[in-house]
Write a protein that holds these residues in place. Structure first.
Motif: not given
Lengths: 187, 217, 448
Positions: B10-11, B14-15, B18-19, B83, B87
């Motif tokens: 998940i992290l 998500s990261l 974000s980018l 986005r 999340y």
């Protein structure tokens, strides 16, 4: 090298929780600000105005438990609170928590964990501003703003950080030092 | 799926979103999470809330980007809007299917997190309602003494930290008296499995995500 | 097997700069059942923590003498049942403790079944601690120690939040553990039901310890008059009831609390007195009707209500908002509502209470008695219409108790200012209180 013990970890986690509750109490203000500012195009600015309150646990933990990593943990565990509370944002907020924690911690790192005074808090407030701003620049679309707004958002965030993570945290720390909760010669 | 590995997945996702701004990827992720949650029998009220909760924040971002930035790009506004939904759905895909205790055990057993972090945090988190009551009691005392404590009152934080210090000492004493020593080995009574299948799912999703993120237009 | 012995030899101990014990000497043999007695604040908890190895900490130290404690497999039950568990449910806590003891999975299951049967917690195993009563939590705490196969049991006022049913149950458990050869050290201020165990009794007083016979449980007979119902009331309860998750604390109650009077509230531990105070201070909700000055408490706004209803908390630290004595008093003077307590009056009271010249002292480092007096003074200046007092006399000697009563009668009680007092110390209570409310078996009623 000094390291964190389980007692410190519990304390830092509790501080994160407490600050979370106090922050939640100011949630109404955040929503009102957002609603007020959105029609003039500055809805997202509410986030920057309130940012300092969000980031108080880190520097406080860093001051209270004078060990490398405690400021980071103070912020990071704050985001874990949301995770355990089963909040849907929880898992994802771990990233913001880590980013804020990194910002807080850097201030203490730059003073080699030796100075515990205004300067360190000022530094920590500033590094937190820079690091979190860079993250929001990419994540929240600040990169699409006009140059003026880019600077405005940064300055507002910085002021918020200075007010809360520097001035208010210092006032709290003063009380704690006077009550001998913070031992200045901690072992 | 193994709780720790699921969290990392998940992290990472998500990261990455974000980018990389990519509307299609966001929508696919939201859809995939939705299917996963339905498959896990999430209740409909919660599902409904998942659509409502982020609406305020997402709309503010959309309005700001679409109406008040120089480029006024609809595409970028939509990317940021979705986005935020991505999340929340990613977060829900984790929190709705995993307990924090299972995560703590997984991090301790499978990922070598020192037990002091796992159980120190658990000890604090399990008394959250008591701590909440404590903060409220401080406010109560303020009101009883004709002084309202607000989120900017140093006294409120000061008293709250005093009580945190006292709670942390009691809880740590409690752990020690129940046999916990932070540098000692512990046995495993509730094992958390980390299987080849877990790793396979994890790596396939990561591999699949890259072309979606970087090639999908 | 050679017999173990806890040996304390000429031990002096200080916390920050305060001497707690002076040349303490005593011995506990393996298999002993020892009961520690003494007034609150005399150091019972500290002594148990010393034996456990939880003291000294960074703020305290042993200045002279020595302590030998050969039991490595000790466990402790703490006074506050809420602050001793790491996990969320009894089963998880047992698993946590057994993992610490390197027990394997199969054995663990067996042990959990066995101890939950012994301590009667089988039905509680998967319920969150947050929903258990104080007595139930203490049963779990004892179960954990038994599961860990402790041979030294340290219990610090374990019954402070237990009703008599749980207290007797736990005492029986301890008795049978004692008969199995376990060493037990317990502190308590209630001596009922210890006769058949025949413990060694140690009394702590003035930083010293000595053996003593089992004190007889003193019974103070109260003799209050019953109130006339035609007086002005400050609270009226109509079909009022209170419940704690899954358990009724107070069933439908109809009565009044009278204005300008001091009303004593008694009831055994765990009966719900503190919960009743919480309902009166709008912390928890209730069912039915509760009128304050003829207006439903639920309909009062929080802040105006709390300026009229104040509470003296059991732990004095909870009452303070500042750091030093001077700051606290200046703060109170700034918001002072009590016309009979002006600055010069305050000075003379402070002198009378031996609290003068403490200006720069940190409140949290005062003695228990000094804190208590300061705490009461501070709330007298806040001058609410109703003051709720939760165990205001605990840790006070007889002289201080009369001083406190003097303060309350001369600077608070009048036709418009009422007191409700929870206290189990009844020696001088008739000098203060007019009426006596009893909370027993979910009923609240006036008694003599």
């Amino acid at each position: 090298m000094k390291k964190l013990h389980v007692r410190d970890i519990i304390l830092i986690a509790l501080i994160a929780i407490i600050f979370g509750f106090i922050y939640l109490a100011s949630d109404g203000l955040y929503n009102a600000l957002t609603a007020l500012l959105t029609p003039i195009g500055y809805g997202m600015l509410a986030n920057d105005i309130m940012m300092g309150i969000w980031c108080m646990a880190g520097p406080l933990a860093g001051f209270l438990v004078r060990i490398p990593g405690s400021a980071f943990l103070g912020e990071f565990l704050g985001s874990c609170v949301e995770l355990i509370a089963g909040e849907q944002w929880g898992a994802v907020n771990l990233i913001s928590g880590a980013v804020q924690g990194l910002g807080s911690e850097l201030g203490f790192t730059f003073t080699s964990y030796r100075r515990y005074d205004w300067f360190t808090l000022f530094l920590s407030a500033t590094t937190t501003t820079i690091v979190t701003y860079l993250y929001d620049f990419i994540k929240n679309g600040y990169s699409y703003f006009s140059t003026f707004n880019m600077i405005l958002y940064f300055v507002v965030r910085w002021i918020s950080m200075l007010l809360f993570t520097c001035v208010l945290v210092k006032l709290i720390v003063n009380l704690l030092e006077k009550a001998h909760v913070i031992q200045t010669n901690q072992n | 799926m193994n709780p720790g590995l699921k969290l990392f997945l998940i992290l990472i996702i998500s990261l990455e979103i974000s980018l990389v701004p990519n509307l299609g990827a966001n929508l696919i992720i939201i859809g995939a999470c939705l299917i996963y949650l339905l498959f896990k029998h999430i209740n409909l009220k919660k599902l409904f809330l998942l659509f409502i909760i982020p609406l305020f924040a997402a709309s503010v971002v959309f309005i700001t980007i679409y109406y008040f930035t120089p480029s006024r790009s609809l595409y970028q506004a939509c990317v940021l809007f979705t986005r935020i939904y991505a999340y929340v759905f990613l977060g829900a895909a984790f929190t709705e299917t995993t307990s924090f205790l299972a995560l703590a055990r997984s991090l301790e057993q499978n990922f070598k997190l020192p037990s002091k972090f796992a159980y120190g945090t658990l000890a604090a988190f399990n008394v959250i309602p008591k701590i909440h009551a404590e903060v409220n009691r401080i406010r109560l005392v303020g009101d009883m003494r004709h002084y309202h404590l607000s989120f900017y009152s140093p006294a409120l934080y000061f008293k709250a930290i005093l009580s945190a210090v006292s709670w942390s000492n009691s809880l740590a004493d409690g752990m020690i008296s129940h046999g916990y020593r932070e540098d000692k080995e512990r046995s495993v009574i509730v094992p958390i499995a980390l299987t080849k299948k877990d790793w396979l799912i994890f790596s396939s999703i990561i591999v699949l995500l890259q072309p979606i993120l970087f090639l999908l237009k | 097997m050679s017999s173990k012995q806890i040996k304390i030899n000429q031990l002096s101990f200080q916390y920050q700069d305060k001497l707690i014990f002076k040349n303490l000497d005593f011995t506990i043999n393996q298999g002993d059942f020892a009961l520690l007695t003494g007034p609150s604040g005399c150091g019972k908890s500290t002594l148990l923590k010393l034996i456990a190895g939880l003291e000294p900490t960074s703020t305290s130290k042993i200045t002279t003498g020595s302590l030998t404690q050969p039991f490595t497999n000790w466990g402790m039950v703490f006074q506050d049942p809420n602050r001793q568990f790491t996990m969320a449910t009894p089963r998880e806590e047992l698993i946590f403790a057994l993992e610490n003891k390197l027990i394997d999975r199969v054995t663990a299951q067996k042990i959990i079944d066995e101890v939950s049967h012994k301590t009667n917690i089988s039905l509680l195993l998967d319920r969150p601690f947050l929903h258990l009563s104080g007595g139930e939590k203490q049963r779990v705490a004892l179960a954990v120690l038994i599961a860990m196969q402790s041979d030294l049991f340290l219990l610090d006022e374990p019954f402070a939040n237990c009703d008599s049913h749980n207290r007797n149950f736990l005492l029986n458990c301890l008795d049978s553990l004692h008969q199995d050869g376990k060493t037990i050290l317990i502190s308590d201020h209630n001596f009922a039901n210890y006769e058949k165990i025949d413990p060694k009794v140690f009394a702590i007083k003035n930083q010293r310890i000595k053996t003593s016979p089992l004190p007889s449980q003193e019974v103070v007979v109260t003799n209050f008059s019953l109130p006339h119902t035609n007086q002005e009331s400050v609270y009226s309860f109509n079909s009022f009831s209170l419940s704690f998750p899954e358990k009724e604390l107070l069933s439908s109650t109809n009565l009044k609390i009278y204005s300008g009077k001091a009303t004593l509230l008694t009831g055994e531990n765990g009966s719900g007195k503190t919960s009743l105070f919480k309902a009166l201070s709008k912390v928890i909700t209730y069912q039915g009707e509760l009128l304050f000055k003829d207006k439903e408490v639920k309909n009062w706004r929080r802040r105006p209500y709390l300026s009229k209803v104040g509470q003296i908390f059991q732990n004095p630290d909870d009452q303070f908002l500042n750091v030093t004595v001077k700051e606290e008093l200046d703060f109170s003077l700034k918001y002072n509502q009590n016309p009979s307590l002006n600055e010069s009056k305050l000075q003379s009271i402070l002198t009378k209470l031996n609290l003068e010249n403490m200006d720069e002292q940190v409140i949290y480092s005062l003695s228990g008695g000094q804190k208590k007096k300061l705490q009461i003074l501070v709330m007298l200046m806040a001058y609410p219409d109703v003051l709720l007092l939760d165990e205001p006399f605990s840790g006070l000697d007889q002289k201080s108790v009369s001083e406190v009563i003097f303060l309350l009668k001369n600077y608070f009680l009048d036709a418009n200012h009422s007191l409700i007092v929870i206290s189990h110390q009844l020696d001088q209570i008739q000098n203060l209180c007019d009426y006596h409310l009893v909370l027993k078996g979910q009923q609240l009623f006036y008694a003599k």
